[in-house]
Design a protein around this motif. Structure first.
Motif, PDB file in Angstrom:
ATOM      1  N   SER A  19      -2.231  -1.861  -9.903  1.00  0.00           N
ATOM      2  CA  SER A  19      -2.348  -1.003  -8.878  1.00  0.00           C
ATOM      3  C   SER A  19      -3.635  -0.097  -9.059  1.00  0.00           C
ATOM      4  O   SER A  19      -3.967   0.237 -10.211  1.00  0.00           O
ATOM      5  CB  SER A  19      -1.199   0.033  -8.770  1.00  0.00           C
ATOM      6  N   ASP A  20      -4.517  -0.011  -7.937  1.00  0.00           N
ATOM      7  CA  ASP A  20      -5.513   0.692  -7.928  1.00  0.00           C
ATOM      8  C   ASP A  20      -5.675   1.789  -6.823  1.00  0.00           C
ATOM      9  O   ASP A  20      -5.436   1.389  -5.600  1.00  0.00           O
ATOM     10  CB  ASP A  20      -6.885  -0.258  -7.803  1.00  0.00           C
ATOM     11  N   ASP A  21      -6.330   2.873  -6.951  1.00  0.00           N
ATOM     12  CA  ASP A  21      -6.335   3.946  -5.768  1.00  0.00           C
ATOM     13  C   ASP A  21      -7.907   3.431  -5.536  1.00  0.00           C
ATOM     14  O   ASP A  21      -8.902   3.727  -6.132  1.00  0.00           O
ATOM     15  CB  ASP A  21      -6.419   5.383  -6.426  1.00  0.00           C
TER      16      ASP A  21
ATOM     17  N   THR B 226       0.607   5.827  -1.081  1.00  0.00           N
ATOM     18  CA  THR B 226      -0.180   6.937  -1.411  1.00  0.00           C
ATOM     19  C   THR B 226      -0.022   7.749  -2.843  1.00  0.00           C
ATOM     20  O   THR B 226      -0.338   8.576  -3.333  1.00  0.00           O
ATOM     21  CB  THR B 226       0.207   8.339  -0.478  1.00  0.00           C
ATOM     22  N   THR B 227       1.010   6.777  -3.594  1.00  0.00           N
ATOM     23  CA  THR B 227       1.252   7.184  -4.994  1.00  0.00           C
ATOM     24  C   THR B 227       1.047   5.803  -5.815  1.00  0.00           C
ATOM     25  O   THR B 227       0.872   4.673  -5.136  1.00  0.00           O
ATOM     26  CB  THR B 227       2.584   7.678  -5.306  1.00  0.00           C
ATOM     27  N   GLY B 228       0.873   5.954  -7.197  1.00  0.00           N
ATOM     28  CA  GLY B 228       0.724   5.112  -7.905  1.00  0.00           C
ATOM     29  C   GLY B 228       1.866   4.025  -8.203  1.00  0.00           C
ATOM     30  O   GLY B 228       1.789   2.977  -8.986  1.00  0.00           O
TER      31      GLY B 228
ATOM     32  N   PRO C 163      -5.490   9.995  -1.317  1.00  0.00           N
ATOM     33  CA  PRO C 163      -5.214   8.415  -2.309  1.00  0.00           C
ATOM     34  C   PRO C 163      -4.886   7.604  -1.433  1.00  0.00           C
ATOM     35  O   PRO C 163      -4.113   7.552  -0.532  1.00  0.00           O
ATOM     36  CB  PRO C 163      -4.100   9.065  -3.112  1.00  0.00           C
ATOM     37  N   SER C 164      -5.175   6.401  -1.544  1.00  0.00           N
ATOM     38  CA  SER C 164      -5.037   5.051  -1.079  1.00  0.00           C
ATOM     39  C   SER C 164      -4.649   3.824  -2.082  1.00  0.00           C
ATOM     40  O   SER C 164      -5.774   3.109  -2.398  1.00  0.00           O
ATOM     41  CB  SER C 164      -6.316   4.626  -0.135  1.00  0.00           C
ATOM     42  N   TRP C 165      -3.431   3.867  -2.623  1.00  0.00           N
ATOM     43  CA  TRP C 165      -3.082   2.998  -3.655  1.00  0.00           C
ATOM     44  C   TRP C 165      -2.823   1.451  -3.065  1.00  0.00           C
ATOM     45  O   TRP C 165      -2.148   1.463  -1.988  1.00  0.00           O
ATOM     46  CB  TRP C 165      -1.968   3.513  -4.336  1.00  0.00           C
TER      47      TRP C 165
ATOM     48  N   ALA D 133      -9.345   4.958  -2.555  1.00  0.00           N
ATOM     49  CA  ALA D 133      -9.628   5.867  -1.755  1.00  0.00           C
ATOM     50  C   ALA D 133     -11.118   5.717  -1.586  1.00  0.00           C
ATOM     51  O   ALA D 133     -11.776   5.757  -2.384  1.00  0.00           O
ATOM     52  CB  ALA D 133      -8.910   7.336  -2.329  1.00  0.00           C
TER      53      ALA D 133
ATOM     54  N   TRP E  85       0.876  -1.143   0.029  1.00  0.00           N
ATOM     55  CA  TRP E  85      -0.098  -0.096  -0.097  1.00  0.00           C
ATOM     56  C   TRP E  85       0.807   1.228   0.027  1.00  0.00           C
ATOM     57  O   TRP E  85       1.887   1.358   0.616  1.00  0.00           O
ATOM     58  CB  TRP E  85      -0.987  -0.006   1.146  1.00  0.00           C
TER      59      TRP E  85
ATOM     60  N   HIS F 177      -1.269  -1.981  -4.404  1.00  0.00           N
ATOM     61  CA  HIS F 177      -0.539  -2.508  -5.230  1.00  0.00           C
ATOM     62  C   HIS F 177      -0.455  -4.081  -5.160  1.00  0.00           C
ATOM     63  O   HIS F 177      -0.118  -4.700  -3.940  1.00  0.00           O
ATOM     64  CB  HIS F 177       0.925  -2.140  -5.188  1.00  0.00           C
TER      65      HIS F 177
END
Length: 210
Positions: free
Chosen positions: A115-117, A92-94, A125-127, A119, A90, A129
């Motif tokens: 990878s999916d956000d 905060t970026t992609g 943002p909550s990515w 949030a 996990w 992975h």
């Protein structure tokens, strides 16, 4: 190849997941929201006990998970690549980040899939992975991963098969099953009725757990 990560056809997995679970990432809460009619929840220990405190209880957790997976796999129960294990990191970026060392040790050769956000609040943002590896029921890595989840050392694990017809989400205290169809879901509920939450919310509602 048992005991080692096996390669997953990423493009094939992507297509299979999107066909079986359209417009839904491999995350349990969203699967429950989008496909409630195919969802059932089972306890991992008698009387809904959440965490194992003995070797016997760890064995029981594994027994229940294996029973459900064997039922879902059917004739494909044994064989290299019969299962696909999805694990997460996990950020905060992609940009994909490494998984926690504990879960990475269970599937060290897992490959990044998507990878999916995910949030839930704008501006935060909550990515997620997602990493994948292939295994089968006899692979020691499967039990290591299941116990890692059971002991609350990781979350977000999904087990499926190459066609992604069904998905299983183990969590600390139980397992969410997303069956191929309503009929299969009902068969599982009947076969393992003793493992259902006492409220019966595991068949069509919410309960504690991830």
């Amino acid at each position: 190849m048992k005991g080692r990560d096996q390669a997953v056809d990423i493009a094939g997995l992507d297509g299979a997941w999107n066909r079986s679970w359209p417009e839904c990432p491999p995350e349990a809460r969203r699967l429950r929201h989008r496909f409630p009619e195919r969802w059932a929840r089972f306890h991992a220990l008698p009387e809904g006990k959440r965490y194992a405190t003995s070797d016997a209880e760890h064995t029981e957790i594994l027994r229940r998970h294996h029973a459900l997976l064997e039922n879902l796999l059917g004739d494909a129960t044994v064989g290299d690549g019969g299962l696909v294990a999805i694990t997460c990191s996990w950020s905060t970026t992609g940009s994909p980040t490494p998984r926690d060392s504990t879960v990475a040790a269970t599937t060290p050769g897992a490959a990044h899939w998507r990878s999916d956000d995910l949030a839930t609040e704008p501006g935060f943002p909550s990515w997620w992975h997602f990493y994948v590896s292939a295994m089968d029921l006899r692979d020691p890595a499967l039990d290591r991963l299941l116990l890692c989840v059971a002991d609350d050392m990781t979350d977000g694990v999904i087990l499926t098969e190459p066609a992604c017809a069904w998905a299983v989400h183990p969590y600390d205290g139980g397992v969410d099953v997303f069956a191929e169809s309503i009929g299969v879901r009902d068969e599982l509920v009947s076969a393992y009725a003793a493992w259902l939450p006492s409220t019966l919310q595991g068949t069509n509602g919410s309960d504690s757990g991830s």
